[in-house]
Design a protein around this motif. Structure first.
Motif, short mmCIF file in Angstrom:
data_model
loop_
_atom_site.label_atom_id
_atom_site.label_comp_id
_atom_site.label_asym_id
_atom_site.label_seq_id
_atom_site.Cartn_x
_atom_site.Cartn_y
_atom_site.Cartn_z
N THR A 33 -5.36 7.82 8.31
CA THR A 33 -3.90 7.80 8.37
C THR A 33 -3.39 7.37 9.73
O THR A 33 -4.07 7.47 10.75
CB THR A 33 -3.34 9.20 8.07
N GLY A 34 -2.14 6.92 9.70
CA GLY A 34 -1.45 6.55 10.94
C GLY A 34 -0.56 7.68 11.42
O GLY A 34 -0.81 8.86 11.17
N ASN A 35 0.52 7.29 12.12
CA ASN A 35 1.40 8.30 12.72
C ASN A 35 2.85 8.16 12.25
O ASN A 35 3.76 8.61 12.93
CB ASN A 35 1.35 8.20 14.25
N ASP A 36 3.06 7.51 11.11
CA ASP A 36 4.43 7.26 10.65
C ASP A 36 4.76 8.06 9.39
O ASP A 36 5.49 7.58 8.51
CB ASP A 36 4.63 5.76 10.39
N TYR A 37 4.27 9.27 9.26
CA TYR A 37 4.53 10.08 8.08
C TYR A 37 5.93 10.67 8.10
O TYR A 37 6.49 10.95 9.16
CB TYR A 37 3.51 11.21 7.96
N TYR A 49 7.17 13.26 10.68
CA TYR A 49 6.21 14.33 10.97
C TYR A 49 4.86 13.68 11.27
O TYR A 49 4.28 13.00 10.43
CB TYR A 49 6.08 15.28 9.78
N ASP A 50 4.39 13.86 12.50
CA ASP A 50 3.13 13.25 12.91
C ASP A 50 2.01 14.28 13.09
O ASP A 50 1.02 14.03 13.79
CB ASP A 50 3.31 12.46 14.21
N GLY A 51 2.15 15.43 12.42
CA GLY A 51 1.15 16.48 12.58
C GLY A 51 0.09 16.50 11.50
O GLY A 51 -0.64 17.48 11.38
N ILE A 52 0.00 15.45 10.70
CA ILE A 52 -1.00 15.39 9.64
C ILE A 52 -1.97 14.25 9.93
O ILE A 52 -1.58 13.19 10.42
CB ILE A 52 -0.34 15.22 8.25
N ASN A 53 -3.22 14.49 9.65
CA ASN A 53 -4.25 13.46 9.84
C ASN A 53 -5.20 13.54 8.66
O ASN A 53 -5.81 14.59 8.41
CB ASN A 53 -4.99 13.71 11.16
N VAL A 54 -5.31 12.45 7.94
CA VAL A 54 -6.12 12.41 6.72
C VAL A 54 -7.06 11.23 6.77
O VAL A 54 -6.69 10.13 7.19
CB VAL A 54 -5.24 12.32 5.45
N GLY A 55 -8.29 11.44 6.35
CA GLY A 55 -9.26 10.37 6.23
C GLY A 55 -9.99 10.47 4.90
O GLY A 55 -10.25 11.57 4.40
N THR A 105 0.83 -1.20 0.00
CA THR A 105 0.00 0.00 0.00
C THR A 105 0.86 1.25 0.00
O THR A 105 1.81 1.36 0.78
CB THR A 105 -0.91 0.02 1.24
N TYR A 106 0.53 2.18 -0.87
CA TYR A 106 1.26 3.44 -0.99
C TYR A 106 0.28 4.61 -0.91
O TYR A 106 -0.87 4.50 -1.35
CB TYR A 106 2.01 3.51 -2.33
N GLU A 107 0.74 5.72 -0.36
CA GLU A 107 -0.08 6.93 -0.33
C GLU A 107 0.80 8.15 -0.14
O GLU A 107 1.89 8.07 0.42
CB GLU A 107 -1.13 6.86 0.79
N SER A 108 0.31 9.28 -0.61
CA SER A 108 1.02 10.54 -0.44
C SER A 108 0.01 11.68 -0.41
O SER A 108 -1.06 11.59 -1.02
CB SER A 108 2.04 10.77 -1.56
N TYR A 109 0.38 12.75 0.31
CA TYR A 109 -0.48 13.91 0.45
C TYR A 109 0.37 15.16 0.25
O TYR A 109 1.37 15.35 0.94
CB TYR A 109 -1.15 13.94 1.82
N THR A 110 -0.03 15.98 -0.69
CA THR A 110 0.65 17.24 -0.96
C THR A 110 -0.22 18.39 -0.48
O THR A 110 -1.41 18.45 -0.81
CB THR A 110 0.94 17.39 -2.46
N SER A 169 -11.33 14.27 4.79
CA SER A 169 -11.04 15.13 5.94
C SER A 169 -9.53 15.25 6.06
O SER A 169 -8.81 14.26 5.90
CB SER A 169 -11.64 14.56 7.23
N LEU A 170 -9.05 16.46 6.31
CA LEU A 170 -7.62 16.70 6.38
C LEU A 170 -7.34 17.76 7.44
O LEU A 170 -7.99 18.80 7.48
CB LEU A 170 -7.09 17.17 5.03
N SER A 171 -6.38 17.46 8.32
CA SER A 171 -5.93 18.45 9.30
C SER A 171 -4.41 18.43 9.35
O SER A 171 -3.79 17.39 9.12
CB SER A 171 -6.51 18.15 10.69
N ILE A 172 -3.81 19.58 9.64
CA ILE A 172 -2.36 19.69 9.68
C ILE A 172 -1.96 20.65 10.80
O ILE A 172 -2.58 21.71 10.97
CB ILE A 172 -1.80 20.17 8.32
N ASP A 173 -0.96 20.25 11.56
CA ASP A 173 -0.41 21.10 12.62
C ASP A 173 0.68 21.96 12.00
O ASP A 173 1.84 21.55 11.90
CB ASP A 173 0.15 20.21 13.75
#
Length: 383
Positions: A161-165, A188-194, A90-95, A238-242
């Motif tokens: 998403t998990g916490n291993d970004y 970086y664990d400040g991103i959360n995506v669903g 499984t692969y994923e990326s968020y820009t 849903s997307l949040s970023i610290d």
């Protein structure tokens, strides 16, 4: 005379319709005086059948109609059961980009899963174990399911998403003159995506082109063929970023002067939810390049309309506030390579989705997908 014939014809229509409906179940007999008697023993036996049994027969006929193919191009399945071992990567990326020129791509460590699958005709179940995250805990949640018939296919997916970004790459200005290589690979664990949703699509040339041959191994493509596709899709993101935590990382790796000069205070929102409804069109092709071998490619582009709400100002852009600026381009791509002699099969398949959301001061791109490696065999030959 003409009016009487018309009236007779109209009055006879119900009887003609009833006769057509009962043609398969009624028998006819002639009496000595030439009158016709309708006997409905078969029809009565059908009526006595349990409702569930009649429902199953009707469902089977519908499914069978969906599976009708040109056997000069497609060889139907000859077995009832299958067993398969599969490796899923499984692969994923968020820009995420801001209007001031900050551009960050985040990507987690790929998941590597292995597990068995068993199938009976149209039902296929399995379980995979994430061997890469057995020791270190991860709160990532994933569910992906693709179902293929001759005419219709559907993709169902749910991801959290998990916490291993890690930071894949970063740019701090439009001209990209700042050296940001020290940020590459930083955790970086400040991103959360669903994301959750579905894609439903229709295959036009379904009698000669087989999606199942390439992606579920339930038929064999004997001659090369392609087909146009169309579909609809629905996704909820849903997307949040610290942004403050990201500022601290840039300051630590590149210096406070660089961070204070080039890092923006963050996009207009630190959390956003948006819904995407899309119409798609594309083309797929199955290439039979050798006996029992098949290479497949499928590409679809979708026009998606986004309705969004932000946490910062509770702005709601729903479908009553229609605007052409809310349209964005999304896409789905599939690749497949399989060897199948009906008894044994092995190969690989891949499916990737990409979604875009653009506003004047904030832009995101979400890309995710799976690459599968598998080997299996069919058994229990159909009678």
């Amino acid at each position: 005379m003409t009016k009487r014939l018309i009236l007779l014809a109209i009055s006879a229509l119900p009887y003609i319709q009833m006769s057509a409906q009962k043609a398969d179940t009624d028998t006819l007999a002639m009496t000595a005086d030439g009158n016709t008697i309708v006997r409905s023993e078969i029809s009565e036996r059908t009526k006595r059948e349990p409702f569930f049994k009649r429902l199953m027969k009707s469902t089977y006929k519908v499914v069978k109609n969906f599976s009708r193919v040109d056997t000069n191009y497609i060889e139907p399945q000859k077995y009832n059961f299958t067993f398969m071992m599969q490796n899923t990567n499984t692969y994923e990326s968020y820009t995420i980009s801001s209007g001031s020129g900050n551009d960050f791509m985040f990507s987690p460590q790929p998941s590597i899963k292995i597990g068995p699958y068993v199938g009976w005709r149209w039902l296929f179940l399995g379980y995979t174990l994430d061997v890469k995250h057995l020791r270190n805990g991860n709160n990532k949640q994933e569910f992906d399911l693709s179902l293929y018939s001759s005419q219709i296919g559907i993709d169902l997916f749910y991801r959290k998403t998990g916490n291993d970004y890690r930071i894949k790459h970063a740019y701090l200005d439009h001209d990209r003159v700042i050296n940001t290589e020290p940020l590459n690979g930083v955790s970086y664990d400040g991103i959360n995506v669903g994301i959750k949703g579905f894609n439903l699509y229709y295959i036009f040339n379904h009698k000669r082109f087989s999606y199942p041959a390439a992606f579920s191994q339930s038929t064999i493509q004997r001659r090369s063929s392609g087909s146009a596709l169309c579909g609809i899709g629905y996704t909820k993101h849903s997307l949040s970023i610290d942004w403050d935590k990201l500022y601290s990382i840039v300051s630590d790796k590149l210096g406070e002067d660089v961070a204070s000069r080039y890092m923006s205070e963050g996009p207009d929102t630190k959390k956003i939810n948006y819904t995407d409804i899309s119409l798609s069109g594309g083309y797929a092709y199955n290439w039979v390049f050798a006996h029992n071998w098949l290479a497949a490619i499928s590409l679809s582009a979708a026009i998606g309309y986004k309705g969004a709400s932000s946490e910062k100002d509770n702005e709601i852009l729903n479908f009553r506030d229609f605007s052409f600026h809310n349209f964005n381009l999304d896409g789905v791509g599939r690749l497949g390579l399989v060897w199948n002699n009906m008894k044994w099969y092995y190969g690989m398949s891949a499916i990737f989705h990409t979604y875009n959301y653009r506003k004047s001061q904030f832009r995101t791109n979400t890309t995710f997908g799976n690459i599968n490696l598998y080997i299996g065999f069919n058994f229990g030959k159909m009678k």
